[in-house]
Design a protein around this motif. Sequence first.
Motif, PDB file in Angstrom:
ATOM      1  N   UNK A  59      33.739  54.261  41.022  1.00 36.13           N
ATOM      2  CA  UNK A  59      34.081  53.683  39.718  1.00 36.13           C
ATOM      3  C   UNK A  59      34.059  52.159  39.780  1.00 36.13           C
ATOM      4  N   UNK A  60      33.035  51.637  40.443  1.00 37.29           N
ATOM      5  CA  UNK A  60      32.952  50.195  40.672  1.00 37.29           C
ATOM      6  C   UNK A  60      31.677  49.635  40.082  1.00 37.29           C
ATOM      7  N   UNK A  61      31.631  48.314  40.006  1.00 37.74           N
ATOM      8  CA  UNK A  61      30.440  47.589  39.580  1.00 37.74           C
ATOM      9  C   UNK A  61      29.985  46.686  40.710  1.00 37.74           C
ATOM     10  N   UNK A  62      28.682  46.415  40.733  1.00 41.04           N
ATOM     11  CA  UNK A  62      28.157  45.393  41.634  1.00 41.04           C
ATOM     12  C   UNK A  62      28.050  44.108  40.833  1.00 41.04           C
ATOM     13  N   UNK A  63      28.856  43.128  41.155  1.00 42.85           N
ATOM     14  CA  UNK A  63      28.887  41.880  40.408  1.00 42.85           C
ATOM     15  C   UNK A  63      27.504  41.240  40.416  1.00 42.85           C
ATOM     16  N   UNK A 435      44.493  41.343  47.732  1.00 43.64           N
ATOM     17  CA  UNK A 435      44.390  42.253  46.589  1.00 43.64           C
ATOM     18  C   UNK A 435      43.000  42.184  45.962  1.00 43.64           C
ATOM     19  N   UNK A 436      42.443  40.973  45.870  1.00 41.82           N
ATOM     20  CA  UNK A 436      41.098  40.812  45.318  1.00 41.82           C
ATOM     21  C   UNK A 436      40.047  41.440  46.226  1.00 41.82           C
ATOM     22  N   UNK A 437      40.175  41.210  47.508  1.00 37.79           N
ATOM     23  CA  UNK A 437      39.200  41.751  48.465  1.00 37.79           C
ATOM     24  C   UNK A 437      39.258  43.275  48.521  1.00 37.79           C
ATOM     25  N   UNK A 438      40.385  43.853  48.172  1.00 37.88           N
ATOM     26  CA  UNK A 438      40.529  45.314  48.209  1.00 37.88           C
ATOM     27  C   UNK A 438      39.921  46.009  46.989  1.00 37.88           C
ATOM     28  N   UNK A 439      39.543  45.250  45.970  1.00 34.03           N
ATOM     29  CA  UNK A 439      39.007  45.892  44.768  1.00 34.03           C
ATOM     30  C   UNK A 439      37.638  46.493  45.050  1.00 34.03           C
ATOM     31  N   UNK A 440      37.336  47.645  44.474  1.00 33.31           N
ATOM     32  CA  UNK A 440      36.011  48.257  44.675  1.00 33.31           C
ATOM     33  C   UNK A 440      34.864  47.344  44.248  1.00 33.31           C
ATOM     34  N   UNK A 441      35.024  46.611  43.148  1.00 28.57           N
ATOM     35  CA  UNK A 441      33.950  45.717  42.699  1.00 28.57           C
ATOM     36  C   UNK A 441      33.595  44.708  43.781  1.00 28.57           C
ATOM     37  N   UNK A 442      34.622  44.088  44.359  1.00 29.07           N
ATOM     38  CA  UNK A 442      34.366  43.070  45.386  1.00 29.07           C
ATOM     39  C   UNK A 442      33.690  43.694  46.602  1.00 29.07           C
ATOM     40  N   UNK A 443      34.196  44.819  47.044  1.00 29.66           N
ATOM     41  CA  UNK A 443      33.684  45.412  48.281  1.00 29.66           C
ATOM     42  C   UNK A 443      32.259  45.929  48.124  1.00 29.66           C
ATOM     43  N   UNK A 490      32.472  34.139  44.930  1.00 28.18           N
ATOM     44  CA  UNK A 490      33.337  32.957  44.922  1.00 28.18           C
ATOM     45  C   UNK A 490      34.225  32.948  43.693  1.00 28.18           C
ATOM     46  N   UNK A 491      33.659  33.257  42.541  1.00 30.29           N
ATOM     47  CA  UNK A 491      34.385  33.145  41.278  1.00 30.29           C
ATOM     48  C   UNK A 491      35.535  34.138  41.150  1.00 30.29           C
ATOM     49  N   UNK A 492      35.449  35.279  41.837  1.00 34.67           N
ATOM     50  CA  UNK A 492      36.532  36.255  41.695  1.00 34.67           C
ATOM     51  C   UNK A 492      37.837  35.731  42.281  1.00 34.67           C
ATOM     52  N   UNK A 493      37.760  34.761  43.178  1.00 37.37           N
ATOM     53  CA  UNK A 493      38.971  34.157  43.730  1.00 37.37           C
ATOM     54  C   UNK A 493      39.419  32.960  42.893  1.00 37.37           C
ATOM     55  N   UNK A 494      38.499  32.060  42.641  1.00 36.61           N
ATOM     56  CA  UNK A 494      38.795  30.863  41.855  1.00 36.61           C
ATOM     57  C   UNK A 494      37.461  30.344  41.328  1.00 36.61           C
ATOM     58  N   UNK A 495      37.377  30.144  40.026  1.00 33.64           N
ATOM     59  CA  UNK A 495      36.099  29.793  39.411  1.00 33.64           C
ATOM     60  C   UNK A 495      35.530  28.489  39.952  1.00 33.64           C
ATOM     61  N   UNK A 496      36.388  27.532  40.250  1.00 34.67           N
ATOM     62  CA  UNK A 496      35.913  26.215  40.670  1.00 34.67           C
ATOM     63  C   UNK A 496      35.697  26.108  42.174  1.00 34.67           C
TER      64      UNK A 496
END
Length: 566
Positions: A59-63, A435-443, A490-496
């Motif tokens: 149930x994930x997306x590839x960014x 928490x961000x790295x554990x998301x299916x989208x990120x992985x 990069x943006x999933x952690x901090x946009x800048x």
Amino acid sequence: MSGYLTMQAFSRLTPRFSTQIRSVSTKVRQNDQSTIVPYLRHKYEERLAQHAMLARQNHASILSLSSDNLDHLPETDLNSSKVARMQSDIEHMFGFGLVSSKDVFINNELDLSRVEVYGFDYDYTLASYTDRLSFTIFEMLRDILVEHFRYPKALSNLQFDPSFAIRGLHFDITNGWLMKIDSFANIQLSTVHVGREPIKDVNDVIHQHRGVHISPDYLQKNMYQLNDLFSIPQACLLSDILQYFKDNNIDFHPRYLADDVQRASDIVHQWSSLQSRGVGGQLHNRVVRDMSTYLTKQPSMVRYLEDLRRNGKKTFLLSNSSFPFIDAGLQYITSSPDWRDLFDWVIVSSRKPDFYRTERPFRRTSEPTWNAVTEFQPGKVYEGGNLKDFSRFTGVSGSKVIYFGDHVFSDLIDPAQQQGWKTGAIIRELSSEIDTRNTPDYRHTLSWLLRLERLLNEAQAIDGGRHVPGLDALLENWRHERREIRDQLKHVFNKSFGSVFRTHHNPTFFANKIRKFADIYTSAVENMEGYPQDYCFYPDRAYLPHERSIETLVDSGKLHQARSLK
């Protein structure tokens, strides 16, 4: 290529495994150059289809991929042996591979059974501040600049943006650039900002440094690093002011702005009046007046300290903050006026890192005395002092001591180097990053990026200097996709600025200092409660690039799978 891969797009990947790749591969082995690019393109599409199908199962997306990227893909078979092996790896990645934000992470072997003394910093180590503190720091700095340093009154409208800056950034006080650099002092060009905006032409940065590397001399003399969480609102205000001056055509020198913001920060944090009764600067008085707004109660931390004492461990508090400030804070945090019972020794106003480097004597805080301190007396609180006398008075030194702090430079480097203390870094941002790295989208996106990079390496190796027709264009397309995926990650952690801990492929300058000077690191002191006091932390084996390919496969038991996937 933007947006997210939708579930509707995933649904078009119906089962049908292509057999064309086998015949194309045979022709490539026969050195038919006309088949090389079609072979590589088909292999790319096949791998992408497989990754997309597996992402759908989670149930994930590839960014960075949209439905348009799937229209031309070969359909893939859920039951193929190759997909099954990939699925097994993915399941490991999303099951056993998940990391808890409460874990303790290991840089160097640490045997707790040999540790007899536990030391702790106060701010952002024992004391956990709420998000409101950063807003207050920003407002105080802003008002000091406007009211006392005669900055434009329009700046009074500035508001803190918690999504802008991260810890560990460097500010170039000569050029006014805010940026992230990696462990080799290389600039991550996509993070260079002038004010609140990315730099218009990164070639200006490359021209300044004759590349992307910052020399040690320039780094020391012209770069200011934001090392603690207190500095994030400072970075935001500095960038906002610089942006305002640019927008309004006001001449300025970035060094003056940096100096003024630093002076304002000193006022905020240091003693501001005799009426403060030694609590500290404006910020400390604000916190003391409204504890519930700025501090969180921490019964689990108290329980951990009590357990250390109950098991015969010595404990101490070593902080740069004043005793009245710490006393008020720990009474609130522990819900007890007797918090000093948690420590054998309490040292305040220590002036770290000078505490580790000078021979400034200790003083008692309880009464106005001027005689020298020659020993620590039970129940007394001391200020100032130095590391040499601390070791002499307590009789503890070396690897029998572990000290926890949030500031690598002020807290951890000197005791590790000078006394051989074990050290633990408390990095609050670690929790949200995990928490961000554990998301299916990120992985799944990271998995596809790694696969794409392997395809790039394979394509370059196939060329072998033969200048295969069409290969350069294919490589450029893949490199463009790689850049876009890395930007998305990069943006999933901090946009800048991205992750606190990573540039695209190297640890950040900040993360490298943690790795070098902290034996362990974690998001909160109380996470240590989950480990027995005779626990031995063993780090993962560190691989050099020439070792990694074979040794990681041997260690993981996946040597046979790796051969099959090629």
